[in-house]
Design an enzyme around this catalytic site. Structure first.
Site, PDB file in Angstrom:
ATOM      1  N   GLY A 154       0.829  -1.191   0.000  1.00 38.60           N
ATOM      2  CA  GLY A 154       0.000   0.000   0.000  1.00 38.60           C
ATOM      3  C   GLY A 154       0.866   1.244   0.000  1.00 38.60           C
ATOM      4  O   GLY A 154       2.023   1.235   0.439  1.00 38.60           O
ATOM      5  N   CYS A 155       0.317   2.345  -0.504  1.00 37.33           N
ATOM      6  CA  CYS A 155       1.114   3.562  -0.675  1.00 37.33           C
ATOM      7  C   CYS A 155       1.647   4.103   0.649  1.00 37.33           C
ATOM      8  O   CYS A 155       2.832   4.438   0.769  1.00 37.33           O
ATOM      9  CB  CYS A 155       0.305   4.623  -1.409  1.00 37.33           C
ATOM     10  SG  CYS A 155      -1.322   4.956  -0.707  1.00 37.33           S
ATOM     11  N   MET A 156       0.785   4.198   1.667  1.00 35.21           N
ATOM     12  CA  MET A 156       1.249   4.706   2.963  1.00 35.21           C
ATOM     13  C   MET A 156       2.113   3.686   3.678  1.00 35.21           C
ATOM     14  O   MET A 156       3.015   4.036   4.444  1.00 35.21           O
ATOM     15  CB  MET A 156       0.057   5.137   3.808  1.00 35.21           C
ATOM     16  CG  MET A 156      -0.571   6.424   3.322  1.00 35.21           C
ATOM     17  SD  MET A 156      -2.018   6.928   4.268  1.00 35.21           S
ATOM     18  CE  MET A 156      -3.218   5.703   3.755  1.00 35.21           C
ATOM     19  N   ALA A 159       5.720   3.921   2.136  1.00 33.72           N
ATOM     20  CA  ALA A 159       6.394   5.137   2.607  1.00 33.72           C
ATOM     21  C   ALA A 159       6.856   4.968   4.047  1.00 33.72           C
ATOM     22  O   ALA A 159       7.975   5.375   4.417  1.00 33.72           O
ATOM     23  CB  ALA A 159       5.461   6.336   2.480  1.00 33.72           C
TER      24      ALA A 159
END
Length: 349
Positions: A154-156, A159
């Site tokens: 997932g993107c978060m 990161a």
């Protein structure tokens, strides 16, 4: 790469959303892939190039049109799935027969623990699939060719992983970590229920507890590093169309110095083409400087035993479409940076 003999045949599922549009834009310029199928249930029959905003200035639109998933036929080297969470498991048996690998950017196959799967992605458990799936962080994971589904983070989550990986890998921090992740509006997709008027000129907590990226982050660190973190993970909405900033707050172990932290980040990320570590004194990661690229900017800042580590990415590229292409490059033997946005393509200011 010359000629067409080496081209890999690709399909994009869920192609009318933000991530599908980015995938088409990236793969259309990639010398190693040819996209011959894009699905959209609501736009079946429409011209792809006339639909995508990124293509509106093309003088001669291509002939590719949106199709329904049920119309997929033949063999594909790669299927890129941008289907809404819960949809891929319903189709996986059919799709697996048509592809060497399925690169999935939705959450259905990200978590291994069945209890957590039932809580966050219940459709995954409702549909049997013998092809297997593999959670793949391009910078850290080993290729597993025995698994049909290559599931991207997932993107978060990714990161956050970038903010913590060197600290955990080198055993520099105590177990308790607090992370807040701020995300732009495109992260919610086109179907988000959050009205523009609610988000504009505003900054608010979106999910203080219970976000489904939390167990994914913990799982990734445990799997890759055999270490655990006790993570408090909260998510906030930004008044931006795209971009993520993840900030992790940790406590260094006794005797760990700022130099140790800097060495850990440099040593871990020096060979990673898309991870740019910014040392203290040289600025801090920003969203604007990564948007439109497949880069992540990362920084770590120490005062006493307190460590604050940051990472910024474009949620639609490094957090989704770009890392899917990056993973496909690795799986098919292309240069890791092939077809992905490079330095110099960003506009400033």
């Amino acid at each position: 790469m010359s000629g067409t003999a080496q081209l890999k045949k690709a399909a994009i599922l869920g192609g009318s959303g933000f991530t599908g549009a980015e995938l088409y834009r990236l793969l259309r310029r990639h010398p190693g892939f040819e996209v011959t199928f894009i699905s959209s249930e609501s736009n079946a029959g429409l011209s792809v190039d006339k639909y995508y905003t990124a293509s509106i200035h093309r003088k001669k639109p291509g002939g590719l049109k949106f199709s329904r998933v049920s119309e997929l036929d033949g063999h594909y080297d790669a299927i890129f799935s941008c289907l809404p969470t819960g949809e891929l498991p319903k189709l996986i048996g059919q799709l697996a027969e048509h592809a060497d690998y399925i690169f999935n950017v939705s959450g259905d196959y990200r978590i291994a623990d069945t209890t957590l799967l039932q809580r966050y992605y219940p459709e995954t458990l409702k549909h049997d699939f013998e092809g297997g799936w593999h959670y793949f962080v391009p910078e850290f994971s080993e290729i597993d060719r025995s698994k049909k589904v290559v599931n991207l983070p997932g993107c978060m989550a990714v990161a956050t992983i970038y903010t913590l990986y060197p600290l955990v890998a080198h055993d520099l921090i105590e177990e308790r970590v607090i992370t807040d992740a701020k995300t732009g509006s495109s992260g919610g997709g086109k179907s988000t229920s959050e009205h523009h008027a609610e988000r504009t000129n505003n900054f608010r907590a979106y999910k203080v507890h219970g976000h489904r990226h939390k167990p994914e982050i913990e799982q990734a660190l445990t799997y890759h590093l055999a270490r655990t973190v006790d993570l408090q993970f909260s998510v906030y909405s930004l008044d931006l169309p795209r971009g993520i900033m993840a900030t992790s707050y940790s406590l260094l172990k006794e005797g760990v110095s700022a130099v140790d932290v800097r060495k850990a980040f440099y040593g871990t990320y020096a060979s990673k083409p898309f991870l740019h570590f910014i040392p203290a004194g040289n600025g801090t990661p920003m969203i604007k400087t990564v948007n439109g690229t497949n880069y992540a900017e990362i920084g770590a800042y120490v005062e006493g035993r307190n460590c604050v580590s940051l990472a910024t990415i474009d949620n639609l590229i490094k957090g989704a479409a770009g890392q899917a292409v990056q993973a496909a490059n690795l799986y098919f033997g292309f240069p890791e940076e092939e077809g992905l946005p490079r330095e110099g393509e960003r506009a400033w200011p």
